[in-house]
Write an enzyme that holds these catalytic residues in place. Structure first.
Site, PDB file in Angstrom:
ATOM      1  N   HIS A  16       4.089   2.790  12.618  1.00 44.90           N
ATOM      2  CA  HIS A  16       3.233   3.968  12.838  1.00 44.90           C
ATOM      3  C   HIS A  16       3.883   5.035  13.726  1.00 44.90           C
ATOM      4  CE1 HIS A  16      -0.628   1.348  12.054  1.00 44.90           C
ATOM      5  NE2 HIS A  16       0.227   1.314  11.054  1.00 44.90           N
TER       6      HIS A  16
ATOM      7  N   HIS B  22       0.818  -1.226   0.000  1.00 46.15           N
ATOM      8  CA  HIS B  22       0.000   0.000   0.000  1.00 46.15           C
ATOM      9  C   HIS B  22       0.842   1.262   0.000  1.00 46.15           C
ATOM     10  CE1 HIS B  22       0.301   0.888   4.383  1.00 46.15           C
ATOM     11  NE2 HIS B  22       0.226  -0.409   4.555  1.00 46.15           N
TER      12      HIS B  22
ATOM     13  N   ASP C 255       3.223  -6.421   3.381  1.00 48.23           N
ATOM     14  CA  ASP C 255       2.861  -5.316   4.272  1.00 48.23           C
ATOM     15  C   ASP C 255       3.243  -5.632   5.716  1.00 48.23           C
ATOM     16  OD1 ASP C 255       1.817  -2.986   5.322  1.00 48.23           O
ATOM     17  OD2 ASP C 255      -0.252  -3.679   5.295  1.00 48.23           O
TER      18      ASP C 255
ATOM     19  N   ASP D 174       6.347   0.606   6.544  1.00 45.03           N
ATOM     20  CA  ASP D 174       4.886   0.451   6.420  1.00 45.03           C
ATOM     21  C   ASP D 174       4.314   1.543   5.545  1.00 45.03           C
ATOM     22  OD1 ASP D 174       2.277  -0.289   6.769  1.00 45.03           O
ATOM     23  OD2 ASP D 174       2.134   0.330   8.847  1.00 45.03           O
TER      24      ASP D 174
ATOM     25  N   GLU E  27      -4.750   1.886   2.834  1.00 48.03           N
ATOM     26  CA  GLU E  27      -4.834   0.720   3.719  1.00 48.03           C
ATOM     27  C   GLU E  27      -4.957   1.155   5.164  1.00 48.03           C
ATOM     28  OE1 GLU E  27      -3.511  -2.419   6.476  1.00 48.03           O
ATOM     29  OE2 GLU E  27      -2.506  -0.511   6.127  1.00 48.03           O
ATOM     30  N   GLU E  28      -4.248   2.236   5.520  1.00 47.47           N
ATOM     31  CA  GLU E  28      -4.094   2.574   6.937  1.00 47.47           C
ATOM     32  C   GLU E  28      -5.382   3.009   7.620  1.00 47.47           C
ATOM     33  OE1 GLU E  28      -1.817   1.688   8.617  1.00 47.47           O
ATOM     34  OE2 GLU E  28       0.074   1.738   7.552  1.00 47.47           O
TER      35      GLU E  28
END
Lengths: 458, 458
Positions: B423, B279, B353, B291, B325-326
């Site tokens: 994140h 993504h 991912d 990520d 995606e997030e």
């Protein structure tokens, strides 16, 4: 008769299921203990951040001896002691300087003297450069080498999956490059750092002048990979450019140092000794967190885990923190020598000296029967993602140890990042991941446990 | 007859040996190509350092769409195009502030609003704190929660070997913690960061108010693990302390964005589609190198490798760079919706991912027959240290895709370091190792090749 055999087989298979189950439980306890109550990360934090680099013969190496001895004593082992060993003392002196002299342009490049190298003349050394792809290239150049600096620039082969193979295919340039070039009359050598990455860190490491006379020694240094790329590129444009470098390193008299040893006495076979260890010394450019602070604290942790779990080994388990792996291997040799003198029976030796990264398996030095036996435990390790059981070298410190049918093994961590840090100024504590370090310690402890339970096949 | 059978068997076994040998050679070529001529590292350098964080709806996300589209076009694929998708746009606003108010002492702690959270009142929010170990604890406190800040502090369980399991056991606190606490009258929630390490980085991530009315929404933020430890400790000493936090995040109108798609047409079964993807969006605190910048460039690299090796796939291979995606998964849903509308036959989908770390294997969603078939290729992967073939979820973006007997897989990299970065503001390019990234790309490409050669079992 048939019935009895069947019952017997059933009984045996039942026994083996029981053993498997209790082994499974023990491994689970070992991993849990390491991941929740381990001390290795905080020990390494001290070794790296409170003490720092630990080159043999340095004050820091002595501090590391005292610190680890005290920590082992605090674990309540049956015995903790030092083994005297005379070690070489080499000092880097002031920081090296180097530049490419391309006509009137000076381009500074990062270098680091190789361990054991002599200094340049006080004001440095300037000469034209001959770039070679390895020692075997020297003959091609022959007499033209006289008065020149030889620049070894064969890079590590990126197509090997295990980076130690790439290292093995290159490191002769660092170890023997100066000695061989001196024979052709070179005045110095510059070696491309043993690093798969392009960056600005020179990677030091040991080198040997072999049987040259001291008057024939020439200074030698590593250049960063980016520096090597630049020098090579500039040489293509101007083969007559010159290279300048200055280093003030010095080989001093040997000094007294120590291996640190701690042991838990075996309950059934106290005379059978199982060694687990790493090396306490490191290069001087960084804290040596991966090489080999990690191996030191993981080895200590193995005994810590056994103590914490109340596991009483059948055989004597001995942690050995070897001195001087990096530039002499004196600690390993001394340990083996004393083992022989004292007629000790070593059945197993396990070393961690490949970095503190995620453990993947073991490199095993054993005959087929013992190799098969160890490989048969693969399923026990599977839940911990330990999958690689291969025949191969176990470790430099335990290499001199020979004793009956001794089995040796080296922990195999993931090797992809190792040479980003190896012998360079970034081999510091922040390159360590706590869990990876702890998983390595648990993996080592698990193998020690299984060998302790099952013995080796004589 | 017997003779014929034997010859037949020999012939078949000969065929299979030949296939094995040519597969072995192809995998070697794929890995060599990735490790020596790969583009994924330089693509990621651009995505991370030249573009940066790519939250859905942001200008950077749009730049990433244009950049990756242009790069795919430069590969000379048969087709490169964008798929329109409306995505949510959430903006963090100014940097959050938070402190513990312990009597008259203010202790600042690092927090980050969770994605989708509402803002606090303009001057922030102050309230007493109730610490809980999870959503199930809320009932115990009942009415006492009213007017308080709920502090979710159940840590990730360190005893799981795979860190995604630890994450799975904790993330409900982040995802549904605010919604559930609001039902008890809480005025805000603070969640311990999903991080196995003790450090100072708050880790954001998506959260959902579920079926609450907008008037019931309460602000929610992640606190760093060190901050969580401190808050918990201070609460033990003074249960009446207060917590202050201020955030000005906002949910805007949905905006138009895109999935980026590129494909190589199949030579034998052009209507059979194999998807490989990651993504394109990331959280806003960092560059999202792991990520999921890593998954994006590894997926692009798969097609690059096929082109470079001149491999012409039997089936159509399509790279899909999913948007959102997030915080919504809209790209994955849109892709699946269009696949259905267009009556496309997807036989395989592969997602990366889980970070750009050393690849260890695959998590496979397939029936037993296809799972066994893929597992039977384990020996082909062994030289590349790929060993873990397990049944499990394949990836959030390919999850909505259903098409006949589609087989799905997710790349499984080493997971130990992933949640150090996930994140958080340190998920940057310098946390990427080039070789690990390239090995992951080669591992994905190899599986695509094997599925392309052998098809799936319908």
């Amino acid at each position: 008769m048939k019935k009895i055999v069947i019952i017997g087989a059933f009984f045996l298979s039942g026994m083996s299921v029981l053993a498997q189950t209790s082994d499974e439980k023990m491994l689970k306890d070992i991993y849990n203990s390491s991941l929740t109550n381990g001390k290795c990360y905080s020990w390494l934090e001290h070794l790296s951040n409170k003490i720092g680099s630990r080159l043999s013969g340095s004050e820091n190496a002595e501090k590391a001896v005292q610190y680890t001895k005290a920590q082992l004593e605090a674990l309540g082992l049956d015995k903790v002691y030092l083994q005297e060993v005379m070690v070489p003392k080499w000092v880097r002196g002031e920081k090296e300087t180097a530049y490419i002299l391309d006509n009137k342009t000076k381009i500074t490049v990062p270098i680091a003297a190789l361990g054991g190298s002599v200094a340049t003349p006080k004001n440095g050394l300037t000469a034209e450069v001959i770039e070679v792809q390895g020692i075997e290239d020297l003959k091609k150049w022959g007499d033209k080498i006289k008065g020149k600096i030889v620049f070894y620039n064969r890079p590590m082969d990126p197509t090997f999956i295990e980076t130690f193979k790439s290292y093995g295919g290159c490191v002769d340039q660092r170890y023997a490059g100066a000695k061989e070039a001196a024979k052709f009359g070179a005045v110095g050598t510059i070696v491309r750092s043993m690093n798969l990455r392009l960056d600005d860190y020179p990677h030091t490491g040991t080198q040997s002048y072999g049987d040259l006379q001291p008057s024939e020694y020439i200074p030698t240094a590593a250049i960063s990979t980016n520096g090597a790329e630049l020098l090579s590129q500039k040489l293509k444009a101007n083969p007559g450019l010159k290279f300048y470098f200055k280093q003030s390193c010095e080989q001093m008299e040997d000094v007294l140092s120590y291996n640190v040893v701690g042991e838990i006495k075996g309950t059934e076979h106290p005379d059978n000794i199982m060694v687990v260890g790493g090396h306490l010394d490191s290069w001087d450019l960084a804290d040596g967190s991966h090489d080999d602070g990690a191996g030191v604290v993981q080895s200590m942790e193995a005994l810590h885990i056994f103590k914490r779990l109340g596991y009483k080994p059948k055989n004597t388990i001995r942690v050995v923190l070897f001195m001087n792996e990096e530039n002499g291997g004196r600690g390993g040799k001394k340990y083996a020598e004393l083992a022989k003198t004292n007629n000790e029976n070593h059945i197993f030796a396990l070393e961690s000296d490949s970095g503190g990264f995620s453990p993947r398996g073991f490199s095993i030095e054993a005959d087929d029967a013992n190799f098969q036996r160890i490989s048969s435990w693969k399923n026990l390790f599977e839940p911990y993602l330990i999958h690689s059981f291969v025949k191969g070298g176990a470790g430099a410190d335990i290499n001199p140890l020979s004793s009956g049918k001794i089995v040796k093994a080296g922990l195999k961590p993931d090797s992809q990042r190792y040479f980003d840090y190896h012998h360079a100024l970034n081999d510091n504590f922040d390159a360590i991941n706590k869990r990876e370090l702890e998983l390595g310690a648990a993996t080592m402890t698990s193998l020690l446990y299984l060998i302790d339970q099952n013995g080796i096949m004589e």
